[in-house]
Write an enzyme that holds these catalytic residues in place. Structure first.
Site, PDB file in Angstrom:
ATOM      1  N   LYS A  18       0.826  -1.231  -0.038  1.00 30.16           N
ATOM      2  CA  LYS A  18       0.170   0.015  -0.304  1.00 30.16           C
ATOM      3  C   LYS A  18       0.955   1.318   0.014  1.00 30.16           C
ATOM      4  O   LYS A  18       2.118   1.271   0.368  1.00 30.16           O
ATOM      5  CB  LYS A  18      -0.923  -0.115   1.150  1.00 30.16           C
ATOM      6  N   TYR A  58     -11.968  -3.619  -4.420  1.00 23.72           N
ATOM      7  CA  TYR A  58     -12.460  -3.896  -2.976  1.00 23.72           C
ATOM      8  C   TYR A  58     -14.225  -4.205  -3.066  1.00 23.72           C
ATOM      9  O   TYR A  58     -14.940  -3.460  -3.784  1.00 23.72           O
ATOM     10  CB  TYR A  58     -12.278  -2.647  -2.165  1.00 23.72           C
ATOM     11  N   ASN A 164      -2.036  -0.015   6.996  1.00 23.40           N
ATOM     12  CA  ASN A 164      -1.516  -1.267   7.456  1.00 23.40           C
ATOM     13  C   ASN A 164      -0.639  -2.168   6.573  1.00 23.40           C
ATOM     14  O   ASN A 164      -0.446  -3.223   6.453  1.00 23.40           O
ATOM     15  CB  ASN A 164      -2.584  -2.183   7.987  1.00 23.40           C
ATOM     16  N   HIS A 167      -2.123  -5.231   1.224  1.00 19.18           N
ATOM     17  CA  HIS A 167      -3.370  -6.123   0.852  1.00 19.18           C
ATOM     18  C   HIS A 167      -2.484  -7.634   0.659  1.00 19.18           C
ATOM     19  O   HIS A 167      -1.853  -7.730  -0.154  1.00 19.18           O
ATOM     20  CB  HIS A 167      -3.844  -5.424   0.071  1.00 19.18           C
ATOM     21  N   GLU A 178      -8.839 -10.863  -8.117  1.00 19.60           N
ATOM     22  CA  GLU A 178      -7.694  -9.714  -7.996  1.00 19.60           C
ATOM     23  C   GLU A 178      -6.822  -9.808  -8.948  1.00 19.60           C
ATOM     24  O   GLU A 178      -6.374  -9.038  -9.680  1.00 19.60           O
ATOM     25  CB  GLU A 178      -7.563  -9.542  -6.697  1.00 19.60           C
TER      26      GLU A 178
HETATM   27  P1  ADP Z   1      -7.774  -7.209   5.212  1.00 17.59           P
HETATM   28  O1  ADP Z   1      -6.950  -6.098   4.345  1.00 17.59           O
HETATM   29  O2  ADP Z   1      -6.919  -7.637   6.293  1.00 17.59           O
HETATM   30  O3  ADP Z   1      -8.349  -8.306   4.230  1.00 17.59           O
HETATM   31  P2  ADP Z   1     -10.360  -5.900   5.031  1.00 17.59           P
HETATM   32  O4  ADP Z   1     -10.763  -6.446   3.828  1.00 17.59           O
HETATM   33  O5  ADP Z   1     -11.494  -6.086   6.018  1.00 17.59           O
HETATM   34  O6  ADP Z   1      -9.069  -6.470   5.622  1.00 17.59           O
HETATM   35  O7  ADP Z   1     -10.214  -4.285   4.872  1.00 17.59           O
HETATM   36  C1  ADP Z   1      -9.631  -3.768   3.920  1.00 17.59           C
HETATM   37  C2  ADP Z   1      -8.819  -2.769   4.330  1.00 17.59           C
HETATM   38  O8  ADP Z   1      -9.834  -1.651   4.856  1.00 17.59           O
HETATM   39  C3  ADP Z   1      -8.103  -3.087   5.545  1.00 17.59           C
HETATM   40  O9  ADP Z   1      -6.764  -3.481   5.273  1.00 17.59           O
HETATM   41  C4  ADP Z   1      -7.629  -1.523   6.070  1.00 17.59           C
HETATM   42  O10 ADP Z   1      -6.819  -0.705   5.583  1.00 17.59           O
HETATM   43  C5  ADP Z   1      -9.059  -0.843   6.053  1.00 17.59           C
HETATM   44  N1  ADP Z   1     -10.059  -1.149   6.987  1.00 17.59           N
HETATM   45  C6  ADP Z   1     -10.822  -2.091   7.167  1.00 17.59           C
HETATM   46  N2  ADP Z   1     -11.662  -1.968   8.256  1.00 17.59           N
HETATM   47  C7  ADP Z   1     -11.385  -0.510   8.459  1.00 17.59           C
HETATM   48  C8  ADP Z   1     -12.133   0.175   9.576  1.00 17.59           C
HETATM   49  N3  ADP Z   1     -13.157   0.028  10.350  1.00 17.59           N
HETATM   50  N4  ADP Z   1     -11.627   1.500   9.688  1.00 17.59           N
HETATM   51  C9  ADP Z   1     -10.546   1.950   8.697  1.00 17.59           C
HETATM   52  N5  ADP Z   1     -10.166   1.214   7.974  1.00 17.59           N
HETATM   53  C10 ADP Z   1     -10.500  -0.102   7.668  1.00 17.59           C
END
Ligand code: ADP
Length: 200
Positions: A18, A58, A164, A167, A178
């Site tokens: 990211k 997404y 974080n 992805h 994807e």
């Molecule tokens: P992952 O990336 O671990 O698969 P998700 O698909 O649930 O997690 O979410 C996609 C991305 O959206 C996360 O990596 C994070 O950057 C962001 N995200 C998810 N939930 C939240 C939230 N409640 N608040 C802010 N950002 C979020």
């Protein structure tokens, strides 16, 4: 793609470094961890993604949005913040939609690195290397656990998505979708890593 996954346990998955990962100079470290694990990089490019590409990437269904909203609500509760006061709602679906917009803002804020990774159970392996979504919950030894500090409560207070670093596709089905979205067939490469004959 089917040729590349000819062994029943061979999978190909997608990892995106990211914008925060690229800007912090962690691309090499992330790639290093993937390669050291024995996983094979079969596609690699830095791009500045367009909003509609992320919009396709997404999920946008109520189930996904609600799950994302619930993550926000649970961290607000954990840290004693008032979601109604700060976000104007406690409806997880509404919060999920808002978070998705912030996520698209973030993912288009700078270059990202797209990586196609192949190996035995690659989807699960790469998810494990990346760690839990929320850095505050990600185990030490994972990419998110070792290098990021953030939570939904902190992020949503600032009207942004959680930073974080990476992805990773969650399921084999998601990985297929994807990879089709991010890689043209001629951007994926077929070769043998030296240790493949020894390890498998
Ligand atoms: P992952 O990336 O671990 O698969 P998700 O698909 O649930 O997690 O979410 C996609 C991305 O959206 C996360 O990596 C994070 O950057 C962001 N995200 C998810 N939930 C939240 C939230 N409640 N608040 C802010 N950002 C979020």
């Amino acid at each position: 793609m089917s040729d590349m996954n000819s062994h029943p346990k061979q999978e190909t998955t997608l990892l995106l470094v990211k914008p925060d990962g690229v800007k912090r100079g962690l691309t090499g470290e992330i790639l290093r961890r993937i390669e050291l694990r024995g996983l094979k990089i079969v596609g690699l490019t830095m791009i500045t993604p367009k909003r509609d590409e992320l919009d396709n990437h997404y999920p946008n269904d109520d189930g996904w949005l609600t799950r994302v909203g619930e993550k926000t609500l649970s961290t607000y509760e954990k840290y004693g913040y008032d979601a109604e006061k700060e976000l104007g709602t406690t409806n997880p679906l509404k919060i999920g939609k808002e978070v998705r917009t912030w996520l698209l803002d973030f993912m288009t804020s700078g270059p990202i690195v797209k990586v196609a990774i192949q190996g035995i159970h690659a989807v699960e392996m790469v998810r494990k290397l990346v760690g839990a979504t929320m850095p505050s919950a990600a185990e030490m030894g994972t990419i998110r656990g070792d290098f990021s500090v953030d939570s939904a409560a902190a992020a949503n207070r600032d009207k942004r998505s959680v930073h974080n670093l990476a992805h990773a596709s969650e399921t084999v089905e998601e990985a297929k979708k994807e990879l089709m979205l991010w890689f043209a067939a001629n951007e994926l490469h077929d070769y043998k890593r030296a240790e493949e004959d020894i390890m498998f």
